[in-house]
Design an enzyme around this catalytic site. Structure first.
Site, mmCIF file in Angstrom:
data_model
loop_
_atom_site.group_PDB
_atom_site.id
_atom_site.type_symbol
_atom_site.label_atom_id
_atom_site.label_comp_id
_atom_site.label_asym_id
_atom_site.label_seq_id
_atom_site.Cartn_x
_atom_site.Cartn_y
_atom_site.Cartn_z
ATOM 1 N N SER A 127 -45.939 0.686 -45.326
ATOM 2 C CA SER A 127 -44.698 1.285 -44.824
ATOM 3 C C SER A 127 -43.469 0.534 -45.321
ATOM 4 O O SER A 127 -43.491 -0.697 -45.456
ATOM 5 C CB SER A 127 -44.715 1.252 -43.292
ATOM 6 O OG SER A 127 -43.438 1.569 -42.776
ATOM 7 N N TYR A 149 -39.137 5.108 -46.830
ATOM 8 C CA TYR A 149 -38.077 5.728 -46.039
ATOM 9 C C TYR A 149 -36.828 5.537 -46.865
ATOM 10 O O TYR A 149 -36.394 4.418 -47.105
ATOM 11 C CB TYR A 149 -37.944 5.062 -44.660
ATOM 12 C CG TYR A 149 -38.896 5.623 -43.636
ATOM 13 C CD1 TYR A 149 -39.000 6.989 -43.427
ATOM 14 C CD2 TYR A 149 -39.676 4.784 -42.853
ATOM 15 C CE1 TYR A 149 -39.866 7.511 -42.488
ATOM 16 C CE2 TYR A 149 -40.550 5.301 -41.899
ATOM 17 C CZ TYR A 149 -40.630 6.667 -41.733
ATOM 18 O OH TYR A 149 -41.490 7.188 -40.804
ATOM 19 N N THR A 175 -41.601 9.822 -47.144
ATOM 20 C CA THR A 175 -41.761 10.470 -45.836
ATOM 21 C C THR A 175 -40.496 11.236 -45.484
ATOM 22 O O THR A 175 -39.396 10.678 -45.486
ATOM 23 C CB THR A 175 -42.075 9.417 -44.759
ATOM 24 O OG1 THR A 175 -43.279 8.756 -45.130
ATOM 25 C CG2 THR A 175 -42.234 10.059 -43.387
ATOM 26 N N LYS A 252 -44.568 13.221 -47.813
ATOM 27 C CA LYS A 252 -45.355 13.121 -46.576
ATOM 28 C C LYS A 252 -44.576 13.706 -45.408
ATOM 29 O O LYS A 252 -43.391 13.390 -45.210
ATOM 30 C CB LYS A 252 -45.674 11.645 -46.273
ATOM 31 C CG LYS A 252 -46.362 11.416 -44.922
ATOM 32 C CD LYS A 252 -46.801 9.971 -44.775
ATOM 33 C CE LYS A 252 -47.528 9.701 -43.476
ATOM 34 N NZ LYS A 252 -46.659 9.542 -42.315
ATOM 35 N N HIS A 277 -46.940 13.429 -38.443
ATOM 36 C CA HIS A 277 -46.600 12.059 -38.081
ATOM 37 C C HIS A 277 -47.380 11.622 -36.831
ATOM 38 O O HIS A 277 -46.901 10.843 -36.013
ATOM 39 C CB HIS A 277 -45.092 11.948 -37.830
ATOM 40 C CG HIS A 277 -44.472 10.647 -38.237
ATOM 41 N ND1 HIS A 277 -43.691 10.524 -39.360
ATOM 42 C CD2 HIS A 277 -44.498 9.417 -37.679
ATOM 43 C CE1 HIS A 277 -43.252 9.270 -39.457
ATOM 44 N NE2 HIS A 277 -43.734 8.581 -38.445
#
Ligand code: FMN
Ligand code: 173
Length: 389
Positions: A127, A149, A175, A252, A277
């Site tokens: 992440s 992100y 994402t 995603k 999610h």
């Protein structure tokens, strides 16, 4: 060579001497075990769903509702679990889902997860919100992808992607279902957001471009809050990401087949991950599994389609593959393993999942993942009522 099913044999052999596994092998029961060892704030963050939890529950029901019709006598004595994605072979159709701020569950966080994943040969999707920097994780990781992100500052976005590429991450997962946090009562009731407590910001505090933008004497957390999210991101931005990296890009958080199609038509992405999610963003959404066949149909057979949200067992992986996925992202259960016993806990969870999947393939008569075809599932009495036009 050791096979996933050897883990099962070892457990029975240890049982002759009276030994039993310290952690449950029931992948759906780990949540309860982990709940007991995590702080209430971490339980709220990790287990928490958005809103009423309806979508979180629906994700599981979507798997429970579908039933396998196994085939017999197909000589599945040995199973090949491997799949091919973007020109690379994965040892199984399983990757670890990106989960932020893993130090809330265990002090070693993503480092422990990465070591266990490497040992199991399972790729890790790291992440953007990791608690250890992507370079530190790369140093102990096996195969790895980086989840982005997209920050509000393009220069920071480019820097993160460049660093990931330089550190051996081989795909970028963008994402798009979190332009803002979902409405999460568990976190709201405890007034808890891990990032504001210093978890999950390491990729920013180690980023030269982020740090260069920090006002003199300014607060790192305030700067992070300004830069981290980019709610204004739209389709027109996507082609830019292509100019920053030559790595495959996956989108995603896609649920509508038209979104998947649009991303491909823009030639902006190489694959999609069908996901809600884990029910943490928009409550009331459809289960990811329920739209998977429509997304697969929209993008055709040559584009990698992955799915997550509610995958727990080997049978779940078979169901996802039978409905058109090339692979799944495995989420919360590995974090429960992490909370329970660090690296060894994640290793335990992965051993269990892969053993379960391997046995499921044997029992369903599948010698390889290519044998996991739609006819392995009972047709639904009421076919999916979605017509996306
Ligand atoms: C605690 C937690 C943190 C997460 N952080 C991220 C993240 O940083 N980026 C991301 O794309 N998805 C994130 N997700 C979503 C997962 O990648 C995945 O979509 C979800 O966990 C799937 O649902 P499941 O774990 O219930 O199977 C997070 C999920 C959890 C539980
Ligand atoms: O908590 C999440 O689900 C998540 O994806 C996330 C990760 C980092 C920052 C904000 C949200």
């Amino acid at each position: 060579m050791a096979t996933p099913a050897d883990a099962v044999r070892e457990i029975y052999l240890a049982g002759i001497g009276g030994g039993t596994p310290a952690l449950t092998t029931d992948l759906t029961a780990l949540e309860e075990q982990a709940r007991a060892v995590m702080t209430p704030a971490a339980v709220g963050y990790v287990l928490g769903d958005a809103g009423t939890g309806e979508t979180g529950r629906l994700n599981r029901r979507a798997y429970a509702r579908r039933h396998l019709v196994p085939r017999m006598l197909r000589g599945a004595a040995q199973r090949d679990l491997s799949v091919s994605l973007f020109g690379r072979t994965l040892s199984s159709p399983v990757l670890l889902a990106p989960i932020a701020a893993q130090t809330v569950a265990h002090p070693e966080g993503e480092l422990a997860t990465a070591r266990a994943a490497a040992e199991a040969g399972v790729p890790l999707v790291l992440s953007t919100g990791s608690s250890h920097s992507l370079e530190d994780v790369a140093a102990v990781a096996g195969p790895r992808w980086f989840q982005l992100y997209w920050p509000s500052d393009r220069a920071v976005a480019a820097s993160l992607v460049r660093r990931a590429e330089q550190s051996g991450y081989t795909a970028i997962v963008l994402t798009v279902d979190a332009p803002t946090f979902g409405y999460r009562p568990t976190d709201l009731d405890s007034g808890y957001l891990p990032f504001l407590h210093g978890h999950g910001i390491a990729n920013f505090t180690s980023d030269p471009v982020f740090l260069a933008g920090l006002p003199d004497g300014g607060s790192v957390l305030q700067h992070w809050a300004r830069v981290f999210a980019n709610p204004a991101l739209d389709w027109d931005d996507l082609p830019w990401l292509r100019t920053v990296t030559s790595l495959p890009i996956l989108l995603k958080g896609v649920l509508h087949p038209a979104d998947a199609r649009r991303a491909l038509d823009l030639e902006a992405v190489d694959g999609v991950i069908v996901s809600n999610h884990g029910g943490r963003q928009l409550d009331g959404t459809v289960a990811a599994l329920d739209v998977l066949p429509a997304v697969r149909a929209a993008v055709g057979n040559d584009v990698p389609v992955l799915v997550d949200s509610g995958v727990r067992t080997g049978s779940d992986v078979l169901k996802a593959l039978a409905l058109g996925a090339d692979a799944v992202l495995y989420g919360r259960p590995y974090l429960y393993g992490l909370a329970l016993d660090g690296q060894a806990g994640v290793a335990h969870v992965l051993r269990c999942l892969l053993a379960d999947l391997d046995l499921a393939m044997a029992l369903a008569g599948c010698r390889s993942t290519a044998d996991v075809t739609p006819d392995l599932l009972m047709p639904e009495a009421h076919p999916a009522p979605y017509d996306f036009g």
